[in-house]
Enzyme design. Structure first.
Site, PDB file in Angstrom:
ATOM      1  CG  ASP A 265      11.359   9.192 -24.334  1.00  0.00           C
ATOM      2  OD1 ASP A 265      11.452  10.156 -25.128  1.00  0.00           O
ATOM      3  OD2 ASP A 265      10.385   9.060 -23.574  1.00  0.00           O
TER       4      ASP A 265
HETATM    5  C1  BGC Z   1       8.677  11.927 -24.327  1.00  0.00           C
HETATM    6  C2  BGC Z   1       8.345  11.157 -25.584  1.00  0.00           C
HETATM    7  C3  BGC Z   1       8.493  12.027 -26.795  1.00  0.00           C
HETATM    8  C4  BGC Z   1       9.904  12.603 -26.822  1.00  0.00           C
HETATM    9  C5  BGC Z   1      10.185  13.463 -28.033  1.00  0.00           C
HETATM   10  C6  BGC Z   1      10.001  12.658 -24.445  1.00  0.00           C
HETATM   11  O1  BGC Z   1      10.200  13.519 -23.384  1.00  0.00           O
HETATM   12  O2  BGC Z   1       8.716  11.036 -23.237  1.00  0.00           O
HETATM   13  O3  BGC Z   1       7.031  10.654 -25.492  1.00  0.00           O
HETATM   14  O4  BGC Z   1       8.227  11.293 -27.948  1.00  0.00           O
HETATM   15  O5  BGC Z   1      10.083  13.382 -25.655  1.00  0.00           O
HETATM   16  O6  BGC Z   1       9.516  14.657 -27.985  1.00  0.00           O
END
Ligand code: BGC
Length: 719
Positions: A265
Site C-alpha cells: 500500500d
Molecule cells: C489506500 C489504498 C489505495 C492507495 C492508492 C492508499 O492510501 O489505503 O486503498 O489503493 O492509497 O491510492
C-alpha cells in the site's frame, strides 16, 4: 508471450532496469510524457532514469494523456517494456455507483458484477489497466471511516461480493477484452479491524479468528482469478503486513498458491520504520522483498537499497527476478506487449463515459441499496397530492457520491431536491436547507419551520459529508452532527409527520432521529443517480428492498457489535434482564439497534412453516430446508430470505448464528414462493484450534427469516 519468452526478456534486463520495474509512482512524475524530477522526487533520492524505467503509474487516466505518456515512455525504453497504469476505481469511474457498503446492502451480486464491468469499461477506455479494488476487508467497527468501502461484517456475503466484483472487472480474458481491468484485492490482511476504529491502527487477533472471519473474502477473490493483491498498512500479529513473511509467503503464496503481483500500500514499505519493525529504508526493503512484495508504491526503499542488499549477498537476486517476472507476466496478460495502448481510446471515452446505459445501472443499484429502516404508520411512500417540505443540508446537496469517487464529478450527481421537483406537481414541494452539515443559524431553522408549517409532511435530508468517512475519516462520535439534530428537535415541535433520508458512509448511532422521525431511509452515498433513485423510493415508484450488511449500534459504547458473536458462558436471559452477573451492560441493551440483514419494504411478507427434509445430515447426505413466503401486501416487492446456522457445541466455541445462504424472492401481491436451501456437511466446517477445518458431529440450529434476528428455528444433527 510464454514463460520462456518472458524469462528471456528478464535475462536481458540490467539489475537497475529490473528494480525500476518494482517502483510505482503517481502520475505527476510522468506529466506530459516527461518525467518530472523536482521537489519531492529529488528528496526521495529518485533519479530521472528510475522514473523513466519505472514499471507502473498510479492515478493517471484520460485516454490521450495515457497514450502520450506510454508513447514517450516506450520511445525511451531500451527493451520496449510498456508501463502499466493503475488507479483506485472503487465504485465507478465517471459514472459513480453507490458506495460498496450500499452495494452490499443490495444483496444483489449480479448487479454488483455489472457495476464493476461498467467501471472497468469506463476506466479501460480512459487508459487504465488495473484497479485497486475490490476492497474486501471485513468490518465490525463503524467508527472506522473505511467501512464505506467494504460490503460489511459477514465473511460469506463479503466473499460472494469479492467474487462478483472480480468477475465484473476482469471478465473472461484480459487479453481479448481490452475494456476490462485486472483487479487488485485489498488490503491483505485484516485492515478492517483497527483497534478503536482508528485508521491505520494496530490489529490484534488470533490466527484462528483471522482465518475464520477475515481471510475468506481475500481468498474468494483469488479463487475467482484476481490478478493482484495489495498489502495492508496494519500489523498482523505484531509484524507489519507489508513485511510479514508468514502472511505473504506462508499463507498467500505457499498455502494459497497465489502467483500474481503483490503491491505494497502507499508508502507501507517505508512505514515499517514508524511501526518500529525496521531501522531504516534498507531494512524495510529487506523485509518487504523477503515477504514477497513485488511493487513498492510511492517510496524508494527498493530502488535505493536493493542493489546494495544484493551486492552484499543479503538478498538473493532471484527474489527480484521472481518479482519482475510476475510483473512482466501481468503486462503480458493485459496484452500490453502487443498493444501498449490497450483500451485507451479518446473516441470510445467520449462515447461511454457517463453514458445513459451506465447511468441506468447506477440508478438501479441506488434504488436497490437504500435501506428502509423505519416506516411507522406507512408514512412512506408519500401519499399522492400531499404538500411536502424537503428540509436539510442534503436537500439540494451534490455531495452524494461518497469517498473514492474517482473522476466522478459532484456536478453530475442528481440531487434529491431536483429529482423530487420533477416528480411532484407544481407547488407541491418546498425546499429549505435548514442547516449546514455541521453548522446551523437560527435564520435557517426559522425558514425551515416556515416551510414545514405550510406542508403536510416533512422530508428531512440529513447526513455526513463525504469527507466524514473514507480513508482517514474515523470518528468517535457517529451520531448525526449536532447542528442537524438541533434542526430535527425544532421541527419535531411542529408535530407534522416526518420522514428522514440519511446520506452517509457508515452505520450511524441514530440517536436523535430514529425516535423523532416516523420513517427513516438509509440512502448511504448513492452515487451519480442517487437523487432520482431516492425520489422514486419516496414517491413509491420503487419499493425498497435493501438489507443492512453491517449492524447499526445503539451507541458507540457497544462497538464492536455484530450479529455473528459468541454466546459467552453467562448469556443474558432476555426475560430476566435485571440479573446482574451475566454478560450485559447495565445501561444499554446487548443487541444492536438494527441487526445485520435488516430492512423494510412497502409491502409485507409472511413466512410459513420451516421445513427440513430430515433431522440428520451426513458427509454424503445433505439436508434441505424450505419455507414458503407470501407477499401479503398490495404491491410487488423483493424479500431476501436468509439462512443462518449455529453449531451448538464445537471444539471451539461457535457464533450464535452464521449466514450460510439467502434467496431474493420477487413476489407480486398475493404471490407465494418457496425459499429452498441445501445444507451440506462442508458448510458446517470451521477452523479448529489446530487451524485445520472440520465439522463437529452434534446438534445444529437452523434459522430462516428476513434478517439475522427475526427468524424461524429448527434443529438437526450431524452424524
Ligand atoms: C489506500 C489504498 C489505495 C492507495 C492508492 C492508499 O492510501 O489505503 O486503498 O489503493 O492509497 O491510492
Amino acid at each position: 508471450m510464454d514463460n520462456r519468452q518472458l524469462t528471456e526478456l528478464l535475462n536481458q534486463m540490467t539489475l537497475e532496469e529490473k528494480i525500476a520495474q518494482l517502483l510505482q509512482l503517481t502520475a505527476n512524475f510522468h506529466e506530459g510524457g516527461e518525467s518530472q524530477i523536482t521537489g519531492p522526487l529529488e528528496e526521495m533520492g529518485i533519479t530521472e532514469s528510475m522514473v523513466t524505467a519505472s514499471g507502473s503509474v498510479l492515478g493517471l487516466s484520460g485516454a490521450q494523456s495515457v497514450i502520450d505518456v506510454q508513447k514517450s515512455y516506450l520511445s525511451k525504453s531500451r527493451l520496449g517494456i510498456p508501463l502499466m497504469f493503475m488507479a483506485d476505481v472503487v465504485h465507478g469511474f465517471k459514472t459513480i455507483f453507490p458506495i460498496p457498503l450500499a452495494i452490499g446492502c443490495s444483496w444483489d451480486t449480479e448487479l454488483a458484477e455489472k457495476s464493476a464491468e461498467i467501471a472497468a469499461r469506463e476506466s479501460a477506455v480512459s487508459g487504465i489497466h488495473v484497479t485497486f479494488a475490490p476492497m474486501v476487508d471485513l468490518v465490525r467497527d463503524p467508527r472506522w471511516g473505511r467501512v464505506m468501502e467494504t460490503t460489511g461484517e459477514d465473511p460469506y456475503l463479503n466473499s460472494l461480493f469479492a467474487r462478483a466484483f472480480v468477475r465484473g472487472y476482469q471478465g473472461g480474458s484480459l487479453k481479448d477484452e481490452p475494456e476490462r481491468l485486472a483487479a487488485c484485492v485489498k488490503h491483505f490482511a485484516a485492515y478492517g479491524a483497527p483497534e478503536g476504529g482508528r485508521d491505520y491502527n494496530t490489529v490484534n487477533m488470533s490466527e484462528r479468528n483471522l482465518r475464520e472471519q477475515y481471510l475468506p473474502a481475500y481468498k474468494a477473490a483469488l479463487d475467482e482469478g484476481c490478478e493482484m493483491v495489495m498489502t495492508s498498512f496494519n500489523t498482523v500479529d505484531g509484524i507489519p503486513a507489508t513485511g510479514n513473511e508468514k502472511l505473504m509467503r506462508g499463507i498467500l503464496r505457499d498455502e494459497w498458491g497465489f502467483d500474481g503481483v503483490l503491491i505494497s500500500d502507499w508508502a507501507s514499505i517505508r512505514e515499517m520504520i514508524a511501526h518500529g519493525a525496521a531501522e531504516d529504508d534498507g531494512e524495510a526493503a529487506y523485509r518487504a522483498i523477503r515477504a514477497g512484495v513485488d511493487i513498492e508504491m510511492m517510496t524508494p526503499c527498493y530502488v535505493q537499497h536493493l542493489p546494495g542488499l544484493i551486492e552484499s549477498g543479503r538478498v538473493d537476486e532471484a527474489l527480484v527476478d521472481e518479482a519482475v517476472l510476475r510483473i512482466l507476466r501481468l503486462k503480458d496478460k493485459l496484452g500490453l506487449f502487443d498493444n501498449p495502448l490497450r483500451g485507451a481510446d479518446p473516441e470510445r471515452e467520449r462515447e461511454v463515459l457517463f453514458c445513459q446505459e451506465h447511468r441506468n445501472v447506477s440508478y438501479e443499484l441506488a434504488a436497490k441499496s437504500s435501506v428502509l429502516l423505519k416506516n411507522e404508520g406507512g408514512l412512506l411512500p408519500l401519499a399522492p397530492g400531499k404538500k411536502v417540505a424537503l428540509i436539510g443540508p442534503f436537500a439540494q446537496s451534490d455531495d452524494i457520491l461518497g469517498w473514492w469517487s474517482c473522476v466522478g464529478v459532484k456536478e453530475d450527481a442528481v440531487k434529491l431536491g431536483t429529482a423530487l421537483q420533477e416528480r411532484l406537481a407544481e407547488g407541491q414541494l418546498v425546499i429549505a436547507e435548514g442547516s449546514g452539515v455541521v453548522s446551523v443559524e437560527q435564520s435557517q431553522i426559522d425558514a425551515a419551520i416556515a416551510a414545514a408549517q405550510d406542508a403536510d409532511v416533512i422530508v428531512l435530508a440529513l447526513g455526513e459529508d463525504s469527507a466524514m468517512s473514507g480513508e482517514g475519516g474515523s470518528r468517535t462520535n457517529i451520531r448525526l452532527p449536532e447542528a442537524q439534530l438541533e434542526l430535527v428537535r425544532q421541527l419535531k415541535k411542529i408535530g407534522k409527520p416526518m420522514a428522514a433520508v440519511i446520506f452517509n458512509g457508515r452505520p450511524l448511532d441514530l440517536h436523535g432521529i430514529i425516535d423523532e422521525a416516523d420513517a427513516v431511509l438509509e440512502a448511504w452515498f448513492p452515487g451519480s443517480e442517487g437523487g432520482a433513485a431516492i425520489a422514486d423510493i419516496l414517491i413509491g415508484r420503487v419499493n425498497p428492498s435493501a438489507r443492512l450488511t453491517m449492524s447499526f449500534p445503539h451507541s458507540v459504547g457497544q462497538i464492536p457489535v455484530y450479529y455473528n458473536h459468541y454466546n459467552t458462558g453467562r448469556p443474558m436471559n432476555p426475560d430476566k434482564t435485571e440479573e446482574r452477573y451475566v454478560s450485559k451492560y447495565i445501561d444499554s441493551p446487548n443487541d444492536p439497534l438494527l441487526p445485520f440483514g435488516y430492512g423494510l419494504s412497502y409491502t409485507t411478507f409472511e413466512y410459513g412453516e420451516l421445513k427440513l427434509s430430515g433431522n440428520e445430515i451426513t458427509a454424503n447426505q445433505p439436508l434441505q430446508v424450505s419455507v414458503s413466503v407470501t407477499n401479503t401486501g398490495d404491491r410487488a416487492g423483493i424479500e431476501t430470505v436468509q439462512l443462518y446456522i449455529r453449531d451448538v457445541a464445537g471444539e471451539v466455541v461457535r457464533p450464535m448464528r452464521e449466514l450460510k445462504g439467502f434467496v431474493r424472492l420477487e413476489l407480486a401481491p398475493g404471490e407465494s414462493a418457496d425459499a429452498v436451501f441445501t445444507i451440506t456437511e462442508e458448510q458446517l466446517r470451521y477452523h479448529h484450534s489446530d487451524l485445520t477445518q472440520a465439522s463437529d458431529p452434534g446438534t445444529f440450529q437452523v434459522f430462516v427469516g428476513p434478517n439475522s434476528r427475526d427468524t424461524l428455528a429448527e434443529s438437526f444433527r450431524l452424524v
